[in-house]
Design an enzyme around this catalytic site. Sequence first.
Site, PDB file in Angstrom:
ATOM      1  CB  CYS A  14      -0.970  -0.023   1.180  1.00  0.00           C
ATOM      2  SG  CYS A  14      -2.332   1.150   1.011  1.00  0.00           S
TER       3      CYS A  14
ATOM      4  CG  HIS B  64      -4.107  -3.813   2.601  1.00  0.00           C
ATOM      5  ND1 HIS B  64      -3.284  -3.452   3.655  1.00  0.00           N
ATOM      6  CD2 HIS B  64      -4.538  -2.659   2.049  1.00  0.00           C
ATOM      7  CE1 HIS B  64      -3.231  -2.135   3.735  1.00  0.00           C
ATOM      8  NE2 HIS B  64      -3.977  -1.626   2.772  1.00  0.00           N
TER       9      HIS B  64
ATOM     10  CD  GLU C  70      -2.874  -6.608   5.210  1.00  0.00           C
ATOM     11  OE1 GLU C  70      -3.529  -5.560   5.324  1.00  0.00           O
ATOM     12  OE2 GLU C  70      -2.063  -6.796   4.271  1.00  0.00           O
TER      13      GLU C  70
END
Length: 471
Positions: free
Chosen positions: A331, A420, A422
């Site tokens: 990001c 992202h 995750e």
Amino acid sequence: MSILRQAAASTLARNLATSAVIRPSVARAALKVAAPHRSLATVADTVFPANKAAPKPAQYSTPYQFDASAPKATPAALKLKSGHVFTGTSFGAQNSTFGEAVFSTSMVGYPESMTDPSYRGQILVFTQPLIGNYGVPSQEKDQFGLLKYFESNKIQCQGIVVNDYATQYSHWTAVESLGEWCAREGIPAISGVDTRAIVHLLRDQGSTLAKLEIGQEVLENKDVTEFPNPNVRNLVAEASTKEVYELNPMGDVKIALLDCGVKENILRCLVSRGAAVTVLPWNYDFNKVMDQYDGLFISNGPGDPRAAMATVQNLATAFKNPAPKPIFGICMGNQLMGMAAGLDVYKLQFGNRGHNQPAINMQNGRCSITSQNHGYALEDSVLAPGKSMNGWEKYFVNANDGSNEGIRHSTKPFSSVQFHPEAKGGPQDTEYLFDDFLNLARAEKVKNSNKPFFVSEPLTNEVTKPAEVIV
């Protein structure tokens, strides 16, 4: 078949015989269960001053009944710099706030979104109509000392805007309502507005500055003359840690993580894979200590990446290292690495925020559904397909708007993604990127040390003589 179901079936049969179309209300009435049977237990919001009285515990399964004696809801309004005003009712803190109005298309995960440091300085509009129905969980931590249900230890957005706030919640992890949480942390919230109309405005004219106003005076519809812009502040410095700290110090591979506003689940994805992580402030000169680590990670973060030029300069120095360590960014980390490589950044019209953004891997053509939260992007037009700039090439591209979703170096162990992997709240399609980065860091460690991580000691049959004791 039970008596209740027989009665319901006969009622439906009679309706079918007399009418070609059955109203949904009639069908639902026919299938209603007797009073002794209860639906899923719910908990009432004790803070939200609704126009309807909160139910007693024995009435949790019944809808609210209008009560003229109940306290009236506090008026609230979302006022955009464009001049548009949306009025509703307050269910959070009783104070007003300024911020940049943005929207998220996430269907679930409002606790994770609200505590994501990337939303710092922003008023978050949820496109999901019903918000708050599963309450807010506790600040329980996992075995690594990381928060299990939040991305940071506080609400990061300036305020929230929802269409329909659930004044009753039900979830096995919930300890309080969304309204109670917002009130406790001083975050204003508004319900009862047409979020579809707001999103149409933001998509057509772009993200805009706004004020979330709470109190009786909002009914007077006074004009707002000034709208402070949070993006002129160094939001990265505000969100970053102020002190160095370590996680999982006994890990087999050592990673230095530059905290630009890191999410808890990024840390979890690293330490759960066996990495020892040292978290550094955003402007820490990691080049002076990289000999102590096997890889460098650049985290996500809020605001304009051009406010973090100190990090860009440190990355540019790291890229010139003749013996580079693996570097991976997410990001904000993607934007900072791109700027250090020589690319520019620009502000997207309304940003990409949500759990359903398609990103195409330029190496194999595979498209993944990703979680995103950013308002800026890299200007990568010089990285046309099949072309590179100083060894840098496109890694991922957004399938919706064609914006950059990642870059990588063709010969050095550098790469980054805008989305992202995750993805706390989902999806997890690209979580394999953490494995790729750590495998690369472990390979570099083996190459640099010229020996494996665990060296078995040879067995010996020699008898050890007892040590001589001198009195």
